[in-house]
Motif scaffolding. Structure first.
Motif: not given
Length: 225
Positions: A24-51
């Protein structure tokens, strides 16, 4: 206001979303290939449990109503749904799923609304983090073997990060999503109209009702009041 360190987040994200990036990325080193553009996918693992619930939005938005009203949409999630998201308003996924569509001429995949499955746009996201944590199905879909299985089934190769993942999963498991009305993410980009899809473009692009959030995607100017 809590400020999060992007590098720290990316470090946590990378092991979870590494398998997705090649699909799901345009390729190595491109804008969307950065992991941060998948933040929403795994937000439940990243945010504190109380959120337990969070709204994630793009920066190229203009609000025409109180964002509090959008938060109320969490109350409309059907049982089993973990994410609220609006449909994509261009035929981008009609294009991306071309091979699957050719092999399955009766499919709704990539077809326009109201009966088709045009895919999703991740400019406005409601993430029910608690439901994401509890959903056995959703968490199974994050596993590399499942990502691989689905991308092979749909011959899918995207470049829009989380949006591609949600779209592909939505073709297989629509029950995981609460579909927001188009007025909550009124996308303005018309790129695909001039790139081979002018004959069907308006079927995807039309949106009835008073706009609550404008989305000036692909650098499209947002109307003045």
């Amino acid at each position: 206001v809590i400020v999060h360190d992007v590098n720290e987040l990316t470090e946590k994200l990378f092991p979870i979303v590494e398998a997705m990036q090649k699909h799901f990325s345009a390729g190595s080193g491109t804008y969307y290939s950065d992991s941060i553009f998948f933040l929403s996918v795994a937000m439940h693992h990243i945010m504190p449990k109380e959120i337990t619930q969070i709204i994630q939005v793009d920066l190229d938005l203009k609000y025409k109503t109180n964002i509090r009203d959008l938060f109320d949409e969490f109350d409309n999630f059907p049982e089993g749904a973990v994410i609220g998201i609006a449909r994509e308003m261009q035929p981008v996924y009609r294009h991306t799923f071309w091979q699957y569509r050719r092999e399955n001429p009766q499919t709704k995949v990539g077809e326009p609304p109201p009966d088709g499955l045009p895919g999703f746009n991740s400019g406005v996201l409601l993430l029910n983090l608690e439901a994401m944590r509890q959903s056995k199905l959703y968490n199974q879909l994050l596993e590399p073997t499942m990502v691989q299985k689905l991308t092979e089934k749909y011959h899918f190769k995207g470049h829009l990060g989380d949006q591609d993942f949600f779209t592909m999963v939505g073709m297989e498991h629509p029950e995981l999503f609460h579909v927001l009305d188009c007025t909550w993410n009124r996308q303005l980009c018309t790129w695909w109209k001039d790139h081979g899809y002018s004959d069907v473009f308006d079927q995807y692009f039309q949106c009835e009702g008073e706009v609550k959030i404008y989305h000036g995607n692909c650098n499209t100017p947002i109307p003045e009041d």
